[in-house]
Write a protein that holds these residues in place. Structure first.
Motif, PDB file in Angstrom:
ATOM      1  N   GLU A  22      -2.787  -8.088   1.063  1.00 15.93           N
ATOM      2  CA  GLU A  22      -2.513  -8.124  -0.369  1.00 15.93           C
ATOM      3  C   GLU A  22      -3.021  -6.889  -1.111  1.00 15.93           C
ATOM      4  OE1 GLU A  22      -3.704 -11.335  -3.362  1.00 15.93           O
ATOM      5  OE2 GLU A  22      -2.645 -12.442  -1.777  1.00 15.93           O
ATOM      6  N   ARG A  24      -3.603  -3.207  -1.749  1.00 12.47           N
ATOM      7  CA  ARG A  24      -2.981  -1.967  -1.296  1.00 12.47           C
ATOM      8  C   ARG A  24      -3.476  -0.772  -2.107  1.00 12.47           C
ATOM      9  NH1 ARG A  24       1.010  -5.785  -0.236  1.00 12.47           N
ATOM     10  NH2 ARG A  24       1.505  -5.928  -2.443  1.00 12.47           N
ATOM     11  N   TYR A  26      -2.725   3.261  -3.583  1.00  9.45           N
ATOM     12  CA  TYR A  26      -1.726   4.270  -3.928  1.00  9.45           C
ATOM     13  C   TYR A  26      -2.450   5.559  -4.273  1.00  9.45           C
ATOM     14  CZ  TYR A  26       2.453   6.406  -5.835  1.00  9.45           C
ATOM     15  OH  TYR A  26       3.517   7.235  -6.039  1.00  9.45           O
ATOM     16  N   ALA A  54       0.586   1.039  -0.700  1.00  7.10           N
ATOM     17  CA  ALA A  54       1.475   0.586  -1.771  1.00  7.10           C
ATOM     18  C   ALA A  54       2.577   1.617  -1.987  1.00  7.10           C
ATOM     19  CB  ALA A  54       0.681   0.419  -3.061  1.00  7.10           C
ATOM     20  N   ASP A  55       3.752   1.140  -2.434  1.00  4.05           N
ATOM     21  CA  ASP A  55       4.863   2.059  -2.703  1.00  4.05           C
ATOM     22  C   ASP A  55       4.815   2.613  -4.110  1.00  4.05           C
ATOM     23  OD1 ASP A  55       5.924   1.691  -0.197  1.00  4.05           O
ATOM     24  OD2 ASP A  55       6.977  -0.144  -0.815  1.00  4.05           O
ATOM     25  N   SER A  56       4.047   1.943  -4.990  1.00  2.67           N
ATOM     26  CA  SER A  56       3.961   2.416  -6.373  1.00  2.67           C
ATOM     27  C   SER A  56       2.602   2.011  -6.920  1.00  2.67           C
ATOM     28  CB  SER A  56       5.068   1.756  -7.217  1.00  2.67           C
ATOM     29  OG  SER A  56       4.731   0.389  -7.410  1.00  2.67           O
ATOM     30  N   GLU A  58       1.959   0.370  -9.547  1.00  7.02           N
ATOM     31  CA  GLU A  58       2.031  -1.005 -10.078  1.00  7.02           C
ATOM     32  C   GLU A  58       1.743  -2.022  -8.985  1.00  7.02           C
ATOM     33  OE1 GLU A  58       4.433   1.299 -10.644  1.00  7.02           O
ATOM     34  OE2 GLU A  58       3.723   1.722 -12.681  1.00  7.02           O
ATOM     35  N   ASP A  59       1.969  -1.608  -7.737  1.00  6.50           N
ATOM     36  CA  ASP A  59       1.862  -2.484  -6.594  1.00  6.50           C
ATOM     37  C   ASP A  59       0.464  -2.365  -5.940  1.00  6.50           C
ATOM     38  OD1 ASP A  59       2.923  -4.142  -4.620  1.00  6.50           O
ATOM     39  OD2 ASP A  59       3.372  -2.408  -3.335  1.00  6.50           O
ATOM     40  N   ALA A  60      -0.419  -1.541  -6.561  1.00  2.00           N
ATOM     41  CA  ALA A  60      -1.681  -1.201  -5.883  1.00  2.00           C
ATOM     42  C   ALA A  60      -2.892  -1.829  -6.563  1.00  2.00           C
ATOM     43  CB  ALA A  60      -1.854   0.310  -5.850  1.00  2.00           C
ATOM     44  N   GLU A  61      -3.931  -2.085  -5.745  1.00  2.00           N
ATOM     45  CA  GLU A  61      -5.224  -2.529  -6.277  1.00  2.00           C
ATOM     46  C   GLU A  61      -6.217  -1.384  -6.335  1.00  2.00           C
ATOM     47  OE1 GLU A  61      -7.153  -5.808  -4.413  1.00  2.00           O
ATOM     48  OE2 GLU A  61      -5.606  -7.225  -5.041  1.00  2.00           O
ATOM     49  N   ASN A  92      -4.137  -6.731 -13.905  1.00  2.95           N
ATOM     50  CA  ASN A  92      -4.870  -7.213 -12.742  1.00  2.95           C
ATOM     51  C   ASN A  92      -6.280  -6.627 -12.735  1.00  2.95           C
ATOM     52  OD1 ASN A  92      -5.908  -7.866 -10.271  1.00  2.95           O
ATOM     53  ND2 ASN A  92      -4.246  -6.943  -9.068  1.00  2.95           N
TER      54      ASN A  92
END
Ligand code: SAH
Ligand code: SF4
Ligand code: F3S
Length: 460
Positions: A22, A24, A26, A54-56, A58-61, A92
Motif C-alpha cells: 500500500e 508507495r 514517488y 508509485a506512478d504519480s 497522488e498515489d504516493a505516501e 492523507n
C-alpha cells in the motif's frame, strides 16, 4: 555522522510503519544527471525500506522532490510543485514530503521551507542521502520535522558506498565517480551545495561498471561536476583506460569536463580507448577572455581553441557540445560578439545556452554591472538563431549515412512505430522501427536532419 546501528534501527522502524502493498514512493527529479543518479539512490533506499513504486505523487505516501539550484527558474518551479503537494498531504496524513537535492543545501531555502511549507517533513542535502531512513523515522516516530543545517563549506563529506540503487533504465547507466566541486566559478552555486571534491576508489567504480556491463547495459556515463579532475588511486585518464579494458558491447561517455583539466593524455583517449564514444561536452561559458577571467574559469580562448584543435586532430568526426552563459555581469556588446564569433569559428554540434541567473552567496551576484534582462534576452535570441544554423549545418552531411544507434525508447511524442536513440556522437535520432529494438544497437539510415535531431529508417 550517524553510526551504522542508528541507521539500521531507523530502517527497522520505518519498515514497521510501511504498509506492504500500500505504501508507495514517488521521486520527482529536477536538474542535472548527478541529480538523476541521486534519485536512483533515493528510490533504491525507499524500496529497501518496503515502499513500492508509485506512478504519480497522488498515489504516493512518500514524496521526495530532488531539487536543483543552478538557476532561479529551477528553484521557483520546484517550490511551486512542492506547494501543490499540500493537498496530497491534507487528503492523507500518512503522506511524508521530503525536499532533497541542491536546494536542500541552501540555508535560506531550508529556512523558507521550514517556515512557509509546514507540510514538508524534512530536507536532505545531496551529501547525506544515506540519512533518508533516519529522517523518515524521525517523522513517523516523533512527529518531528527535521531541517538539517548543511555542513560547513570546507567539510569533505564521506562517500557512502553501498547505498541501494534502483536504476531507471536497463540499457543505460549513470556511474558517479566523483562528487562536489572546488572550482568556484563566480556565477555558480554548485560548490556551495555539493561541497568539496571527493572521488570514489577506482576499484569500486570498476566493479560497478563490470556488474552493469555483465547485466547487458549498453551505455555507461561517468558522472562528476568536474569529472576530469577525478583523482583517487589513479587519475581520470587512468580510470577511463581501465574502463576501456572491460570486455563487452557498450559505449562509454563522461560528463562534465572542465577545460582547465583537459590533458593531452585525455585527448589521446579519443583514439586509443575502445568503447569511448566520440563526443566531448566541454563547457566554454564565454568567448571573451575578460569575462572568462571574471568567471574564474582558469582558461582563456586560446587554450580552449587549442583543446578543440587537438581533439579534432585525433578524431576529425568528434561531436563537440558546450554550455554558454549569456549576460554575465559586465558582459559588453563586444564580449558577446566575441562569443558569437567563437561559436562560428569552432562550430559546435550543439550548445546549451543559459541567461545568467544571480545566485545568492556567489561572488558574481554582487558584481555591480548586472546586464539588464531585456539585453540578455536579445543576446540569447541571437545566440540561439546562430547556433541553430550551425547545428543544422553540422547535421546535414549525415544524411545518406548509415549510423550505429543505441535505441533508447519510444518516440517522445508517442508516434507509433517510431523509436528514439542516439548515435555514437550523441546525436538524437528518431527512426521507424518496432519497439522491441529498444535497448539494442541498430543501424539506421539517416534520411533527414535538422538542427536538433536526425530522422532515419532502420537498415539491415
Ligand atoms: N559542472 C558542470 C556543470 C555545471 S551546471 C560544469 O562545470 O560545466 C551546467 C551549466 O549551467 C554550466 O555549464 C553553466 O553554463 C550553467 N550555469 C551555472 N550557473 C549558472 C548561473 N548562475 N546562471 C546561468 N547559468 C548557469
Ligand atoms: Fe559550477 Fe564551475 Fe564547478 Fe562547473 S566547474 S560546477 S560551473 S563551479
Ligand atoms: Fe542543479 Fe545541483 Fe545539478 S544545482 S545542475 S542539480 S548539481
Amino acid at each position: 555522522m550517524e553510526t551504522r546501528t542508528v541507521r539500521q534501527d531507523a530502517a527497522e522502524l520505518v519498515r514497521r510503519w510501511v504498509i506492504p502493498g500500500e505504501s508507495r514512493v514517488y521521486v520527482l527529479t529536477f536538474g542535472c544527471q548527478q541529480n538523476e543518479a541521486d534519485s536512483e539512490r533515493l528510490l533504491g533506499l525507499a524500496l529497501s525500506l518496503g515502499y513500492g513504486r508509485a506512478d504519480s505523487p497522488e498515489d504516493a505516501e512518500l514524496i521526495l522532490v530532488n531539487t536543483c539550484a543552478i538557476r532561479e527558474h529551477a528553484e521557483l518551479k520546484a517550490l511551486s510543485i512542492i506547494g501543490g503537494f499540500k493537498h496530497v498531504k491534507e487528503k492523507n496524513p500518512r503522506v511524508i514530503i521530503g525536499v532533497c537535492g541542491c536546494m536542500a543545501a541552501e540555508p535560506h531555502r531550508v529556512e523558507d521551507l521550514k517556515r512557509r511549507y509546514p507540510y514538508v517533513s524534512f530536507t536532505l542535502e545531496p551529501a547525506k542521502i544515506a540519512c533518508l531512513p533516519t529522517l523518515i523515522a524521525e517523522t513517523v516516530q516523533r512527529k518531528k520535522r527535521t531541517f538539517l543545517l548543511p555542513d560547513a563549506p570546507d567539510a569533505v563529506p564521506k562517500i557512502d558506498e553501498g547505498i541501494p540503487v534502483e536504476r531507471l533504465s536497463r540499457h543505460k547507466a549513470w556511474v558517479s565517480i566523483m562528487y562536489g566541486c572546488n572550482n568556484f566559478c563566480t556565477y555558480c552555486i554548485v560548490p556551495y551545495v555539493r561541497g568539496r571534491e571527493r572521488s570514489r576508489a577506482s576499484g569500486e567504480v570498476l566493479s560497478e561498471i563490470e556488474g552493469l556491463v555483465g547485466n547487458g547495459v549498453r551505455e555507461i556515463t561517468l558522472l562528476g561536476q568536474n569529472v576530469n579532475s577525478y583523482r583517487s588511486d589513479c587519475d581520470f585518464t587512468g580510470l577511463v583506460r581501465r574502463v576501456g579494458e572491460i570486455e563487452g558491447d557498450f559505449r562509454l561517455r563522461f560528463m562534465t569536463s572542465h577545460p582547465k583539466d583537459v590533458s593531452d593524455d585525455l585527448i589521446a583517449c579519443f583514439s586509443g580507448v575502445p568503447h569511448l564514444a566520440p563526443h566531448f561536452h566541454l563547457p566554454l561559458q564565454s568567448g571573451s577572455d575578460a569575462i572568462l577571467k571574471r568567471m574564474n574559469r582558469h582558461y582563456g580562448v586560446a587554450r580552449y581553441r587549442s583543446i578543440v584543435e587537438r581533439l579534432r586532430a585525433r578524431d576529425p568526426e568528434i561531436t563537440l557540445t558546450s554550455d554558454v552563459i549569456v549576460g554575465f555581469p559586465g558582459e559588453t556588446d563586444g564580449d558577446f560578439e566575441a562569443t558569437l564569433a567563437l561559436l562560428r569559428e569552432i562550430g559546435f554540434d550543439q550548445v546549451y545556452s543559459f541567461i545568467y541567473s544571480p545566485r545568492r552567496g556567489t561572488p558574481a551576484a554582487d558584481y555591480p554591472d548586472q546586464v539588464p534582462p531585456d539585453v540578455s534576452r536579445e543576446r540569447m535570441r541571437r545566440l540561439l538563431d546562430l547556433q541553430c544554423e550551425i547545428s543544422a549545418e553540422k547535421n546535414r552531411p549525415l544524411v545518406g549515412q548509415t549510423l550505429r544507434v543505441l535505441a533508447d525508447g519510444p518516440s517522445p511524442d508517442g508516434t507509433p512505430g517510431v523509436v528514439t536513440g542516439r548515435t555514437a556522437g550523441g546525436k538524437l535520432v528518431h527512426f521507424n522501427a518496432p519497439e522491441n529494438v529498444v535497448g539494442q544497437f541498430v543501424n539506421v539510415r539517416i534520411d533527414r536532419a535538422d538542427a536538433f535531431a536526425l530522422r532515419g529508417t532502420l537498415s539491415e
